[in-house]
Design an enzyme around this catalytic site. Sequence first.
Site, mmCIF file in Angstrom:
data_model
loop_
_atom_site.group_PDB
_atom_site.id
_atom_site.type_symbol
_atom_site.label_atom_id
_atom_site.label_comp_id
_atom_site.label_asym_id
_atom_site.label_seq_id
_atom_site.Cartn_x
_atom_site.Cartn_y
_atom_site.Cartn_z
ATOM 1 C CD GLU A 119 -1.019 1.412 3.234
ATOM 2 O OE1 GLU A 119 -2.115 1.820 2.822
ATOM 3 O OE2 GLU A 119 -0.432 1.895 4.207
ATOM 4 C CG ASN A 120 2.828 2.598 2.792
ATOM 5 O OD1 ASN A 120 2.768 1.710 3.627
ATOM 6 N ND2 ASN A 120 2.092 3.685 2.870
ATOM 7 C CG ASN A 135 -3.802 3.896 5.576
ATOM 8 O OD1 ASN A 135 -3.068 2.909 5.667
ATOM 9 N ND2 ASN A 135 -3.346 5.127 5.753
ATOM 10 C CG HIS A 136 -1.660 5.484 2.132
ATOM 11 N ND1 HIS A 136 -2.238 6.727 2.285
ATOM 12 C CD2 HIS A 136 -0.750 5.365 3.138
ATOM 13 C CE1 HIS A 136 -1.688 7.334 3.331
ATOM 14 N NE2 HIS A 136 -0.795 6.527 3.874
ATOM 15 C CG HIS A 154 -1.307 1.395 9.436
ATOM 16 N ND1 HIS A 154 -1.279 2.221 8.336
ATOM 17 C CD2 HIS A 154 -1.828 2.148 10.442
ATOM 18 C CE1 HIS A 154 -1.768 3.419 8.673
ATOM 19 N NE2 HIS A 154 -2.098 3.390 9.937
ATOM 20 C CG HIS A 176 5.453 1.802 8.004
ATOM 21 N ND1 HIS A 176 5.765 2.771 7.080
ATOM 22 C CD2 HIS A 176 4.255 1.298 7.620
ATOM 23 C CE1 HIS A 176 4.799 2.859 6.176
ATOM 24 N NE2 HIS A 176 3.872 1.972 6.498
HETATM 25 FE FE FE2 Z 1 -1.031 2.139 6.176
#
Ligand code: FE2
Length: 263
Positions: free
Chosen positions: A39-40, A67-68, A176, A178
């Site tokens: 997602e990142n 979320n991204h 999430h 990290h």
């Molecule tokens: Fe996230």
Amino acid sequence: MKILFLGDIVGKKGREVIRDFLPLIKRDYNPDFTIMNAENAAHGKGLTIKIYNELLNYGADALTMGNHTFSKKEILLHLDEMDKLICPVNHIDGMGEGYRIFKVNDKKLCVINVLGRLTQEEYTTDPYEALDAIFEDTKDLNIDMYFIDLHAEATAEKRVLAEVYKDKCIAVLGTHTHIQTADEQILDGCAFMSDVGMCGPFNSVIGRDIDECIRKMVYKEKTRFTVAETDPVLCGALIEIDDETNRAINIERIQIRPKDKRI
Ligand code: FE2
């Protein structure tokens, strides 16, 4: 059976560490299936079709999000063709597939992506309702193993969700934050870890440029999301499944730090 899970891939440095070290990890651990949280992966926020294909080429069998997921709008044009992509099942936008079923050796593995609610309330629906619906939808499909990537902020929320679903799942692994946690354990046949950590710039604020984060948090400056350019760390976990019982019997933290680490 062994399943490798690599945490949030942050930007180019995160992709590079996967490219450079995944072959070595696969050689040493010999996983049957590899899942990555992507997602990142595109400049720190979201995913593009190009980077999706890049990560599959590096050795991902499935990519989970968070979320991204929809930060790069072009992903919306390609959701139909991204058949290894699993999007949060309880994202309020409700797009993409919240779970996918993969054939691994002779087993059916269902990979699920779900968001926690703490600090993410504005774009999530109830994760328990969403997960219950998946188990109901798949109850006649002879699924051997359910794997949950729980993309959430709070360790307490992650442990509670794992306790609720541990009997149904082989793994509830967090992403999430990290930052890799040291709480890996087997909960009655379910591998659990609050956060497997990221694959991204090690000397950073969870992958972001340190100076920029200081300007934002201390001096309240408006900043853009700049990914740090320092050498990357690779973080994840390897879980081992008993092929007779289809239950997790071991979880091992994986962390490879760069040579120029500060600590
Ligand atoms: Fe996230």
